[in-house]
Design a protein around this motif. Structure first.
Motif, mmCIF file in Angstrom:
data_model
loop_
_atom_site.group_PDB
_atom_site.id
_atom_site.type_symbol
_atom_site.label_atom_id
_atom_site.label_comp_id
_atom_site.label_asym_id
_atom_site.label_seq_id
_atom_site.Cartn_x
_atom_site.Cartn_y
_atom_site.Cartn_z
ATOM 1 N N THR A 36 0.813 -1.174 -0.148
ATOM 2 C CA THR A 36 -0.050 -0.036 -0.016
ATOM 3 C C THR A 36 0.759 1.035 0.069
ATOM 4 O O THR A 36 1.147 1.901 1.114
ATOM 5 N N ARG A 37 1.185 1.570 -1.291
ATOM 6 C CA ARG A 37 2.326 2.874 -1.328
ATOM 7 C C ARG A 37 1.576 4.053 -1.941
ATOM 8 O O ARG A 37 2.513 4.970 -2.211
ATOM 9 N N GLY A 38 0.325 3.922 -1.880
ATOM 10 C CA GLY A 38 -0.413 5.266 -2.188
ATOM 11 C C GLY A 38 -1.103 5.039 -3.496
ATOM 12 O O GLY A 38 -0.680 4.251 -4.497
ATOM 13 N N LEU A 39 -1.759 6.147 -3.927
ATOM 14 C CA LEU A 39 -2.636 6.333 -5.172
ATOM 15 C C LEU A 39 -2.079 6.540 -6.407
ATOM 16 O O LEU A 39 -2.223 5.764 -7.386
ATOM 17 N N GLY A 40 -0.827 7.260 -6.222
ATOM 18 C CA GLY A 40 0.126 7.332 -7.435
ATOM 19 C C GLY A 40 0.761 5.812 -7.900
ATOM 20 O O GLY A 40 0.808 5.284 -8.899
ATOM 21 N N HIS A 41 1.192 5.146 -6.794
ATOM 22 C CA HIS A 41 1.549 3.826 -6.790
ATOM 23 C C HIS A 41 0.611 2.971 -7.492
ATOM 24 O O HIS A 41 0.767 1.948 -8.441
ATOM 25 N N ALA A 42 -0.686 2.929 -7.372
ATOM 26 C CA ALA A 42 -2.017 1.888 -7.699
ATOM 27 C C ALA A 42 -1.764 2.230 -8.959
ATOM 28 O O ALA A 42 -2.193 1.317 -9.647
ATOM 29 N N ILE A 43 -1.928 3.747 -9.434
ATOM 30 C CA ILE A 43 -2.239 3.937 -10.949
ATOM 31 C C ILE A 43 -1.076 3.569 -11.728
ATOM 32 O O ILE A 43 -1.258 2.840 -12.786
ATOM 33 N N TRP A 44 0.081 3.391 -11.212
ATOM 34 C CA TRP A 44 1.515 3.054 -12.135
ATOM 35 C C TRP A 44 1.177 1.312 -12.125
ATOM 36 O O TRP A 44 1.607 0.877 -13.164
ATOM 37 N N ARG A 45 0.561 0.802 -11.370
ATOM 38 C CA ARG A 45 0.578 -0.821 -11.394
ATOM 39 C C ARG A 45 -0.487 -0.991 -12.748
ATOM 40 O O ARG A 45 -0.568 -2.199 -13.131
ATOM 41 N N ALA A 46 -1.293 0.162 -13.257
ATOM 42 C CA ALA A 46 -2.072 -0.139 -14.461
ATOM 43 C C ALA A 46 -1.049 -0.162 -15.724
ATOM 44 O O ALA A 46 -1.752 -0.240 -16.821
ATOM 45 N N LYS A 47 0.070 0.362 -15.752
ATOM 46 C CA LYS A 47 0.873 0.757 -16.940
ATOM 47 C C LYS A 47 0.955 -0.340 -17.969
ATOM 48 O O LYS A 47 0.438 0.157 -19.057
ATOM 49 N N ARG A 48 0.994 -1.657 -17.756
ATOM 50 C CA ARG A 48 0.870 -2.670 -18.792
ATOM 51 C C ARG A 48 -0.622 -2.864 -19.187
ATOM 52 O O ARG A 48 -0.556 -3.211 -20.524
ATOM 53 N N PHE A 49 -1.388 -2.550 -18.774
ATOM 54 C CA PHE A 49 -2.728 -2.926 -19.023
ATOM 55 C C PHE A 49 -3.287 -1.945 -19.846
ATOM 56 O O PHE A 49 -4.000 -1.995 -20.967
ATOM 57 N N ILE A 50 -2.779 -0.674 -19.664
ATOM 58 C CA ILE A 50 -3.214 0.620 -20.424
ATOM 59 C C ILE A 50 -2.483 0.717 -21.412
ATOM 60 O O ILE A 50 -2.922 1.109 -23.030
ATOM 61 N N GLY A 51 -1.117 0.374 -21.649
ATOM 62 C CA GLY A 51 -0.175 0.800 -22.749
ATOM 63 C C GLY A 51 -0.042 1.925 -23.121
ATOM 64 O O GLY A 51 -0.084 2.969 -22.207
ATOM 65 N N ASP A 52 -0.138 2.541 -24.428
ATOM 66 C CA ASP A 52 0.143 3.752 -24.757
ATOM 67 C C ASP A 52 -1.037 4.459 -25.172
ATOM 68 O O ASP A 52 -1.149 5.108 -26.372
ATOM 69 N N GLU A 53 -2.160 4.505 -24.270
ATOM 70 C CA GLU A 53 -3.436 5.112 -24.820
ATOM 71 C C GLU A 53 -3.951 6.211 -23.518
ATOM 72 O O GLU A 53 -3.548 5.758 -22.248
ATOM 73 N N PRO A 54 -4.733 7.086 -23.921
ATOM 74 C CA PRO A 54 -5.207 7.901 -22.653
ATOM 75 C C PRO A 54 -6.292 6.946 -21.958
ATOM 76 O O PRO A 54 -6.834 5.972 -22.576
ATOM 77 N N PHE A 55 -6.658 7.350 -20.873
ATOM 78 C CA PHE A 55 -7.462 6.354 -19.986
ATOM 79 C C PHE A 55 -8.281 7.139 -18.936
ATOM 80 O O PHE A 55 -7.886 8.050 -18.812
#
Ligand code: UTP
Length: 286
Positions: free
Chosen positions: A107-126
């Motif tokens: 549990t390292r914070g909201l910014g870290h939680a969003i960063w966990r989505a990097k591979r799912f999102i790829g190179d597009e807006p979300f």
């Protein structure tokens, strides 16, 4: 800007403000009337054109993935006993959108939680919808934010004005007007003291972000409260790209604290087609 069809729902917080209930029940699974909080958020995302949703969870929150799964035995039993309405309701919850999960291992914070989505999102807006912020509006709030992002071709964040003494619980933003309800963001700060607030506008839990945010979050040091803050990532993003803020039409309820949860429960009940009239009379009778 590419059409936004993916969303991230960070729901890996510890929910300490709702203890002791949230010791074993995720705060996102607490019921607002007959549905868990997170179902309202997923319905809002789907009504805003989102097809694929990634929920960021943790080891205490498997009740969420169970809820958005089928339960054939129960559906069959309900069907056989003439309770088709309930059978349909539990099946529908699993079919609102394509839901995926990733765990935030610490549990390292909201910014870290969003960063966990990097591979799912790829190179597009979300889109990002916080798992405990429930909205009531005519046009879904996430749609209002996505429309602004697409129109301005940049990241967009939801905002509302607050009283100065309340701003310390949020991130404040410095803004200048651009168009109806849309502002250009000039600066941001997380959990400011009242005298450090950049304005009385606070960031609320809906965002439409460019994938540039991942570069900003990657090596971001912990900020306020010892957590990796999304607002610090947005501040870095602002040094590279423009960001707009939308003073959205609608009301936001923070169901992650007792007062917000009670306000949401009472107001949703008063608006409910089945229980509203009875509940109003009941409250008057007290
Ligand atoms: P909050 O601060 O509202 O949630 O985080 P919390 O940490 O659960 O709350 P308290 O203070 O302990 O009661 C805002 C959003 O970020 C998510 C939360 O689930 C919530 O949707 N979050 C926060 C994460 O996903 N991971 C984190 O490490 C922290």
């Amino acid at each position: 800007m590419k059409k936004i069809t993916k969303a991230v729902i960070p729901a890996a917080g510890l929910g300490t403000r709702m203890l002791p209930a949230t010791k074993t029940i995720p705060k996102e699974m607490l019921p607002l009337l007959d549905k868990p909080v997170i179902q309202y958020i997923i319905e809002e995302a789907a009504a805003s054109g989102i097809e694929d949703i990634l929920i960021v969870t943790n080891r205490q929150k498997s009740a969420m993935d169970d809820y958005f799964d089928y339960f054939p035995e129960l559906e069959e039993r309900l069907g056989k006993s003439g309770k088709e309405e309930y059978a349909k309701a539990i099946r529908n919850a699993a079919d609102i959108a394509n839901i995926f999960y990733v765990r935030q291992k610490e549990t390292r914070g909201l910014g870290h939680a969003i960063w966990r989505a990097k591979r799912f999102i790829g190179d597009e807006p979300f889109a990002v919808l916080l798992g405990d912020d429930v909205m009531h509006s005519t046009v879904p709030v996430t749609k209002q934010i996505i429309d602004a992002a697409e129109r301005c071709d940049c990241s967009a964040i939801a905002t509302k004005p607050f009283r100065p003494e309340q701003i310390s619980a949020y991130s404040s933003i410095k803004i200048t007007p651009l168009a109806d309800r849309i502002f250009s963001v000039e600066n941001l700060n997380e959990k400011p003291l009242p005298e450090q607030a950049l304005s009385n506008y606070a960031i609320m839990g809906r965002y439409a972000l460019t994938p540039g945010i991942f570069r900003c979050l990657e090596n971001l040091p912990a900020g306020a409260g010892g957590e990796v803050q999304l607002t610090d990532g947005l501040k870095m993003l602002l040094s590279m790209e423009k960001i707009v803020a939308v003073d959205f039409e609608g009301k936001r309820y923070d169901t992650g604290n007792q007062r917000g949860f009670l306000e949401a429960t009472v107001e949703f009940a008063l608006r409910d087609a089945k229980y509203g009239a009875w509940f109003r009379d009941y409250l008057k009778s007290l």
